[in-house]
Write a protein that holds these residues in place. Structure first.
Motif, PDB file in Angstrom:
ATOM      1  N   ARG A   1      63.391   6.336  84.395  1.00 20.68           N
ATOM      2  CA  ARG A   1      62.467   6.678  85.476  1.00 20.68           C
ATOM      3  C   ARG A   1      63.012   7.847  86.299  1.00 20.68           C
ATOM      4  N   GLY A   2      64.331   7.809  86.551  1.00 16.57           N
ATOM      5  CA  GLY A   2      64.921   8.911  87.291  1.00 16.57           C
ATOM      6  C   GLY A   2      65.008  10.180  86.462  1.00 16.57           C
ATOM      7  N   ALA A   3      65.348  10.013  85.167  1.00 19.17           N
ATOM      8  CA  ALA A   3      65.509  11.181  84.299  1.00 19.17           C
ATOM      9  C   ALA A   3      64.193  11.914  84.094  1.00 19.17           C
ATOM     10  N   ARG A   4      63.090  11.191  84.096  1.00 18.43           N
ATOM     11  CA  ARG A   4      61.781  11.830  83.909  1.00 18.43           C
ATOM     12  C   ARG A   4      61.499  12.866  84.994  1.00 18.43           C
ATOM     13  N   ARG A   5      62.092  12.658  86.173  1.00 22.09           N
ATOM     14  CA  ARG A   5      61.878  13.621  87.252  1.00 22.09           C
ATOM     15  C   ARG A   5      62.539  14.963  86.952  1.00 22.09           C
ATOM     16  N   ALA A   6      63.408  14.983  85.936  1.00 23.39           N
ATOM     17  CA  ALA A   6      64.087  16.234  85.577  1.00 23.39           C
ATOM     18  C   ALA A   6      63.358  16.995  84.482  1.00 23.39           C
ATOM     19  N   ARG A   7      62.213  16.490  84.012  1.00 22.04           N
ATOM     20  CA  ARG A   7      61.512  17.175  82.931  1.00 22.04           C
ATOM     21  C   ARG A   7      61.079  18.563  83.405  1.00 22.04           C
ATOM     22  N   ARG A   8      61.210  19.519  82.520  1.00 21.51           N
ATOM     23  CA  ARG A   8      60.934  20.897  82.908  1.00 21.51           C
ATOM     24  C   ARG A   8      60.818  21.767  81.663  1.00 21.51           C
TER      25      ARG A   8
ATOM     26  N   LEU B   1      62.151  20.117  78.279  1.00 22.08           N
ATOM     27  CA  LEU B   1      62.897  18.877  78.469  1.00 22.08           C
ATOM     28  C   LEU B   1      61.917  17.812  78.915  1.00 22.08           C
ATOM     29  N   GLY B   2      61.797  16.745  78.132  1.00 25.42           N
ATOM     30  CA  GLY B   2      60.840  15.703  78.450  1.00 25.42           C
ATOM     31  C   GLY B   2      61.196  14.410  77.768  1.00 25.42           C
ATOM     32  N   PRO B   3      60.370  13.360  77.924  1.00 25.75           N
ATOM     33  CA  PRO B   3      60.634  12.072  77.278  1.00 25.75           C
ATOM     34  C   PRO B   3      60.809  12.231  75.771  1.00 25.75           C
ATOM     35  N   ALA B   4      61.820  11.568  75.222  1.00 25.42           N
ATOM     36  CA  ALA B   4      62.173  11.752  73.817  1.00 25.42           C
ATOM     37  C   ALA B   4      61.017  11.412  72.887  1.00 25.42           C
ATOM     38  N   ALA B   5      60.273  10.359  73.195  1.00 21.94           N
ATOM     39  CA  ALA B   5      59.177   9.961  72.307  1.00 21.94           C
ATOM     40  C   ALA B   5      58.132  11.065  72.197  1.00 21.94           C
ATOM     41  N   LEU B   6      57.840  11.736  73.324  1.00 19.95           N
ATOM     42  CA  LEU B   6      56.839  12.799  73.296  1.00 19.95           C
ATOM     43  C   LEU B   6      57.368  14.037  72.598  1.00 19.95           C
ATOM     44  N   ILE B   7      58.628  14.402  72.851  1.00 20.17           N
ATOM     45  CA  ILE B   7      59.198  15.598  72.235  1.00 20.17           C
ATOM     46  C   ILE B   7      59.279  15.435  70.721  1.00 20.17           C
ATOM     47  N   HIS B   8      59.784  14.270  70.246  1.00 22.32           N
ATOM     48  CA  HIS B   8      59.871  14.042  68.807  1.00 22.32           C
ATOM     49  C   HIS B   8      58.484  13.987  68.180  1.00 22.32           C
ATOM     50  N   GLY B   9      57.533  13.370  68.880  1.00 20.75           N
ATOM     51  CA  GLY B   9      56.171  13.303  68.355  1.00 20.75           C
ATOM     52  C   GLY B   9      55.545  14.684  68.232  1.00 20.75           C
ATOM     53  N   ALA B  10      55.768  15.544  69.245  1.00 23.65           N
ATOM     54  CA  ALA B  10      55.230  16.906  69.196  1.00 23.65           C
ATOM     55  C   ALA B  10      55.852  17.689  68.049  1.00 23.65           C
ATOM     56  N   SER B  11      57.176  17.542  67.864  1.00 23.11           N
ATOM     57  CA  SER B  11      57.846  18.237  66.763  1.00 23.11           C
ATOM     58  C   SER B  11      57.308  17.775  65.426  1.00 23.11           C
ATOM     59  N   ASP B  12      57.095  16.476  65.271  1.00 27.41           N
ATOM     60  CA  ASP B  12      56.579  15.955  64.004  1.00 27.41           C
ATOM     61  C   ASP B  12      55.155  16.450  63.748  1.00 27.41           C
ATOM     62  N   ARG B  13      54.350  16.527  64.809  1.00 23.16           N
ATOM     63  CA  ARG B  13      52.969  17.001  64.634  1.00 23.16           C
ATOM     64  C   ARG B  13      52.950  18.456  64.182  1.00 23.16           C
ATOM     65  N   LEU B  14      53.804  19.295  64.788  1.00 20.73           N
ATOM     66  CA  LEU B  14      53.873  20.691  64.385  1.00 20.73           C
ATOM     67  C   LEU B  14      54.316  20.830  62.934  1.00 20.73           C
ATOM     68  N   THR B  15      55.272  19.977  62.526  1.00 25.02           N
ATOM     69  CA  THR B  15      55.735  20.011  61.139  1.00 25.02           C
ATOM     70  C   THR B  15      54.605  19.636  60.180  1.00 25.02           C
TER      71      THR B  15
ATOM     72  N   PRO C   1      68.212   6.730  72.247  1.00 25.53           N
ATOM     73  CA  PRO C   1      67.713   5.565  72.978  1.00 25.53           C
ATOM     74  C   PRO C   1      66.460   5.906  73.776  1.00 25.53           C
ATOM     75  N   ILE C   2      65.515   4.973  73.838  1.00 25.19           N
ATOM     76  CA  ILE C   2      64.338   5.124  74.688  1.00 25.19           C
ATOM     77  C   ILE C   2      64.184   3.874  75.523  1.00 25.19           C
ATOM     78  N   ASP C   3      63.486   4.010  76.645  1.00 28.25           N
ATOM     79  CA  ASP C   3      63.350   2.880  77.560  1.00 28.25           C
ATOM     80  C   ASP C   3      62.408   1.827  76.988  1.00 28.25           C
ATOM     81  N   GLY C   4      62.553   0.596  77.483  1.00 24.76           N
ATOM     82  CA  GLY C   4      61.767  -0.518  76.970  1.00 24.76           C
ATOM     83  C   GLY C   4      60.283  -0.366  77.206  1.00 24.76           C
ATOM     84  N   ALA C   5      59.894   0.226  78.354  1.00 24.04           N
ATOM     85  CA  ALA C   5      58.470   0.384  78.638  1.00 24.04           C
ATOM     86  C   ALA C   5      57.805   1.287  77.599  1.00 24.04           C
ATOM     87  N   THR C   6      58.466   2.385  77.263  1.00 24.47           N
ATOM     88  CA  THR C   6      57.925   3.276  76.232  1.00 24.47           C
ATOM     89  C   THR C   6      57.875   2.570  74.881  1.00 24.47           C
TER      90      THR C   6
END
Length: 437
Positions: free
Chosen positions: A182-189, A205-219, A298-303
């Motif tokens: 939750r705190g780290a998300r405030r550093a996304r940029r 810089l953003g949540p790992a699930a979104l960044i990996h998903g975006a990279s996979d979609r582009l691939t 690692p990703i947070d439990g909520a995600t």
């Protein structure tokens, strides 16, 4: 048929001698780097002492910022002294002073192990980076002791050490990953760095699930374009996959859809895919091992729970209750089930030191099917394309031992073992026994 024929005895001897010398030289370099870091750490402490003396001499009537300026100027002065003597940048030297002081002060066991030639510089860097957020001294010491013991297992490149180190550090962090996320998300940029020849880098810089998903979609989009060879030939399109992915990313950011590359709108329906390992305790909200993306991040439990709720299907990975070894993946179709089982067991390429993710690897018959090798779990493994070719076209050979261990034999007849990485599970152990890495 191998393209690279067997080496002659003379070539094997030369290759073995050069390999041995490289190992010795690399160990010596790592040891000397530890000595250099020790000297830089002394410089960092000296600059702090000089700055503290200067700050104490500041007139009490002046603003507190003057004392801070004194500390900063002392660090700059010492860094400049080192940099001019070393013919280097003082900014780079100052950063290295800070990093060296952190390693020597916070992780002395890792620094000493590097100085003794037990840990390479790359492995030490991975250990320190992963444990940098451990605030408690006893937690850091226990973590460092565990990791120094771990790196003595053969075949652990810095990338593999980093993956195990992140898991080990995660177990010792007092705050849950959810709180920290939750705190780290405030550093996304986003940020831009200019490069030569009219180029620039765009980073996110953003949540790992979104960044990996975006990279996979582009691939996936890029592969869709590459698959239409006729259209590419007619259009004179000779771009490689990396160029296409970069073009698609910029199109998506600038127009909202890849219109310039997808006249029929087919790529708009392509979605990203991310492999997530979620222990059942994470789904239940119980304290335990955290969920991971592709067995590394690692990703947070909520995600994790949100991804689980939206997933169209699940692979249930059954593990041994004591050893944590993967036993089975229970899906109906045998061929797909076997592929899932292998990905769960291997997690990455099975060549020593390679960290290429299993989902992007080839499924290789250890003993060729053409020579009678069976298509089963004991004769299959994940190999990235580079090491798949290496196995078939060079004198490198491999066989599978018990427990999914791969035994590689080099052209100089040296044997390197690669064991399957443990899944993201916690196994019952004694309190004084570190969990398996």
């Amino acid at each position: 048929m191998k393209v690279l024929v067997e080496l002659s005895d003379e070539q094997v001897g030369v290759l073995g001698a050069v390999t041995g010398m490289l190992v010795d030289v690399d160990r010596t370099i790592s040891q000397l780097l530890a000595v250099k870091e020790g000297l830089l750490a002394v410089g960092a402490r000296l600059s702090f002492e000089i700055g503290a003396d200067a700050a104490a001499a500041v007139d009490p009537g002046l603003p507190d910022s003057y004392a801070g300026d004194a500390m900063d100027l002392a660090a700059r002065a010492v860094a400049a002294e080192f940099a001019v003597a070393l013919q280097s940048s003082d900014r780079s030297i100052q950063r290295r002073m800070v990093d060296a002081d952190a390693k020597v002060t916070l992780f002395p066991a890792v620094w000493r192990a590097q100085g003794a030639g037990v840990v390479t510089a790359g492995q030490a860097r991975a250990i320190v980076d992963a444990g940098a957020h451990l605030d408690d001294e006893s937690d850091r010491d226990g973590y460092a002791e565990e990791m120094v013991g771990l790196v003595q297992v053969p075949g652990l490149s810095p990338s593999r050490v980093g993956r195990a180190a992140r898991r080990a550090a995660e177990r010792r962090r007092p705050r849950s990953l959810e709180d920290r996320h939750r705190g780290a998300r405030r550093a996304r940029r986003i940020w831009v760095k200019d490069r030569a020849d009219g180029m620039a880098e765009f980073s996110v810089l953003g949540p790992a699930a979104l960044i990996h998903g975006a990279s996979d979609r582009l691939t996936a989009m890029g592969l869709g374009i590459l698959s239409d060879a006729t259209a590419r030939r007619e259009a004179g399109d000779d771009r490689c996959l990396d160029e296409i992915r970069a073009d698609l990313a910029l199109d998506l950011l600038l127009t909202g859809a890849p219109a310039g590359h997808d006249p029929d709108g087919l790529l708009a329906d392509v979605t990203g895919a991310v492999s997530v390992t979620i222990p059942v305790t994470a789904l239940l909200g119980v304290t335990g091992p955290c969920a991971e993306l592709d067995g590394s991040t690692p990703i947070d439990g909520a995600t994790a729970r949100r991804l689980a709720a939206d997933a169209p299907g699940w692979d249930r990975v059954l593990t041994h209750p004591i050893t944590g070894a993967v036993l089975a993946v229970d899906r109906y179709r045998p061929s797909a089930e076997l592929r899932r089982w292998l990905r769960a067991r291997d997690q990455r390429c099975r060549f020593p030191g390679c960290g290429y993710l299993a989902r992007d690897c080839d499924i290789d018959h250890t003993t060729d099917a053409a020579t009678g090798g069976p298509t089963d779990a004991h004769n299959l493994g994940a190999l990235c394309r580079r090491h798949h070719v290496l196995k078939h076209q060079t004198p490198w050979t491999v066989e599978q031992l018990d427990g999914g261990t791969f035994s590689w034999t080099s052209p100089t007849r040296k044997i390197y073992l690669d064991t399957p990485p443990p899944p993201n599970t916690r196994t019952p152990v004694n309190d004084d026994q570190p969990p398996p890495f």
